[in-house]
Design an enzyme around this catalytic site. Structure first.
Site, PDB file in Angstrom:
ATOM      1  N   THR A   1      -2.737   0.224  -4.445  1.00  0.00           N
ATOM      2  CA  THR A   1      -3.248   1.467  -3.887  1.00  0.00           C
ATOM      3  C   THR A   1      -4.659   1.788  -4.358  1.00  0.00           C
ATOM      4  O   THR A   1      -5.122   1.272  -5.382  1.00  0.00           O
ATOM      5  CB  THR A   1      -2.302   2.625  -4.289  1.00  0.00           C
ATOM      6  OG1 THR A   1      -2.816   3.867  -3.814  1.00  0.00           O
ATOM      7  CG2 THR A   1      -2.160   2.705  -5.807  1.00  0.00           C
ATOM      8  N   GLY A   2      -5.324   2.651  -3.623  1.00  0.00           N
ATOM      9  CA  GLY A   2      -6.602   3.183  -4.064  1.00  0.00           C
ATOM     10  C   GLY A   2      -6.427   4.287  -5.091  1.00  0.00           C
ATOM     11  O   GLY A   2      -7.385   4.663  -5.763  1.00  0.00           O
TER      12      GLY A   2
ATOM     13  N   ASP B   1       0.855  -1.196   0.000  1.00  0.00           N
ATOM     14  CA  ASP B   1       0.000   0.000   0.000  1.00  0.00           C
ATOM     15  C   ASP B   1       0.889   1.245   0.000  1.00  0.00           C
ATOM     16  O   ASP B   1       2.061   1.193   0.401  1.00  0.00           O
ATOM     17  CB  ASP B   1      -0.888  -0.048   1.247  1.00  0.00           C
ATOM     18  CG  ASP B   1      -1.665   1.235   1.456  1.00  0.00           C
ATOM     19  OD1 ASP B   1      -2.417   1.621   0.540  1.00  0.00           O
ATOM     20  OD2 ASP B   1      -1.506   1.860   2.527  1.00  0.00           O
TER      21      ASP B   1
ATOM     22  N   ASP C   1      -2.048  -0.721   5.987  1.00  0.00           N
ATOM     23  CA  ASP C   1      -2.356  -0.046   7.248  1.00  0.00           C
ATOM     24  C   ASP C   1      -3.846   0.228   7.471  1.00  0.00           C
ATOM     25  O   ASP C   1      -4.253   0.521   8.581  1.00  0.00           O
ATOM     26  CB  ASP C   1      -1.617   1.294   7.326  1.00  0.00           C
ATOM     27  CG  ASP C   1      -2.227   2.349   6.415  1.00  0.00           C
ATOM     28  OD1 ASP C   1      -2.343   2.092   5.188  1.00  0.00           O
ATOM     29  OD2 ASP C   1      -2.631   3.413   6.927  1.00  0.00           O
TER      30      ASP C   1
ATOM     31  N   ASP D   1      -0.241   5.108   0.771  1.00  0.00           N
ATOM     32  CA  ASP D   1      -0.477   6.126   1.801  1.00  0.00           C
ATOM     33  C   ASP D   1      -0.612   5.480   3.179  1.00  0.00           C
ATOM     34  O   ASP D   1      -1.426   4.587   3.392  1.00  0.00           O
ATOM     35  CB  ASP D   1      -1.728   6.925   1.453  1.00  0.00           C
ATOM     36  CG  ASP D   1      -1.576   7.681   0.144  1.00  0.00           C
ATOM     37  OD1 ASP D   1      -0.728   8.582   0.089  1.00  0.00           O
ATOM     38  OD2 ASP D   1      -2.275   7.335  -0.836  1.00  0.00           O
TER      39      ASP D   1
ATOM     40  N   LYS E   1      -8.293  -5.312  -3.382  1.00  0.00           N
ATOM     41  CA  LYS E   1      -6.843  -5.492  -3.417  1.00  0.00           C
ATOM     42  C   LYS E   1      -6.481  -6.972  -3.332  1.00  0.00           C
ATOM     43  O   LYS E   1      -5.537  -7.431  -3.984  1.00  0.00           O
ATOM     44  CB  LYS E   1      -6.180  -4.710  -2.289  1.00  0.00           C
ATOM     45  CG  LYS E   1      -6.168  -3.201  -2.490  1.00  0.00           C
ATOM     46  CD  LYS E   1      -5.331  -2.511  -1.429  1.00  0.00           C
ATOM     47  CE  LYS E   1      -5.226  -1.011  -1.672  1.00  0.00           C
ATOM     48  NZ  LYS E   1      -4.313  -0.340  -0.722  1.00  0.00           N
TER      49      LYS E   1
END
Length: 271
Positions: free
Chosen positions: A43-44, A9, A220, A11, A197
């Site tokens: 990631t988003g 990930d 996270d 951020d 994901k």
């Protein structure tokens, strides 16, 4: 058993609190690359919001891949070859937009090129997202959104207390129809039911003929849960939510303490 692919990930995980790559993380990624380990940012963010990081980490080679839009799109970084992609049909766009108005939340959506908002009173978190991912922000009325637009994901965004109330009003039947993840306290993301994901990690591993047991996922927040659960080794950052820590196999330092480098140095790299 050797780890051959690491999904990371961005951020709150790869980047520190100032959204920078630390020297320790960059060095660990470089060493993993040299040993032939696939380092896959997961990631988003859309691809434009990831490209500067990919370039800084030298992840633009022939055999590099990236997972974006919270698993909706898996592709090669250099050739842009699409491994898998899930979008939202026009009818779903209309349903989600109507639901956002019913529950009282700002909303925006993304295609491959832009972020679209339907609120004349544009929410500050929509502006924040456009800045963060380096994509143009366009105001459109709902009527101006046509079926030919490739809707990859939609996001309810608002002040945390407003967003939480809005989410509580969403019927279970709606949540069951889509993949929904709260990626931060002010973002509630709505994706195609097949997208996550975790599913993206499984598809990429299969594409590369890597057993899922030989993968690691590091994250996270709640949108990382699916990949933490399916990876051979799930690693939670020290700053992760409690649900992520509970699901993980190992607990790392925080993103300000080079947690990603710790994972690579201790569990992936050969001496």
């Amino acid at each position: 058993m050797a780890i051959k692919l690491v999904a990371i990930d961005i951020d709150g995980t790869l980047l520190d609190s100032n959204r920078n790559l630390t020297g320790g993380v960059k060095e660990a990624v470089r060493k993993a690359n040299e040993q032939g380990v696939y380092i896959v940012l997961c990631t988003g963010r859309p691809l434009p919001g990831v490209e500067p990081i990919l370039k800084e980490l030298d992840l633009y080679k022939e055999n590099d891949y990236v997972i974006t839009y919270n698993g909706s799109l898996v592709q090669a970084t250099k050739s842009k070859e699409v491994i898998s992609q899930y979008t939202l049909p026009y009818e779903d766009f209309l349903d989600i937009e109507l639901m956002s108005r019913k529950v009282g939340s700002h909303l925006h959506m993304s295609d491959e090129h832009s972020i679209y908002t339907f609120n004349r009173d544009i929410g500050k978190y929509t502006v924040h997202e456009a800045y963060l991912v380096d994509m143009p922000l366009r105001y459109r009325t709902v009527e101006e959104i046509t079926p030919d637009i490739n809707v990859i994901k939609m996001m309810m965004i608002d002040e945390p207390e407003i967003l939480d109330v809005a989410i509580s009003k969403i019927p279970d039947s709606f949540k069951e129809k889509y993949t929904t993840v709260k990626s931060t306290e002010f973002y509630y993301e709505i994706l195609n039911k097949e997208a996550s994901k975790g599913a993206a990690l499984q598809k990429l591993a299969a594409h590369l003929n890597i057993p899922i047991e030989e993968t690691m996922a590091i994250g996270d927040n709640e949108n990382d849960l699916s990949m933490i659960e399916v990876a051979g080794v799930g690693a939670a950052m020290g700053n992760a939510t409690e649900s992520i820590k509970d699901a993980a196999d190992i607990l790392l330092g925080t993103n300000d303490k080079d947690g990603v480098a710790e994972a690579l140095n201790n569990y992936v790299l050969n001496d």
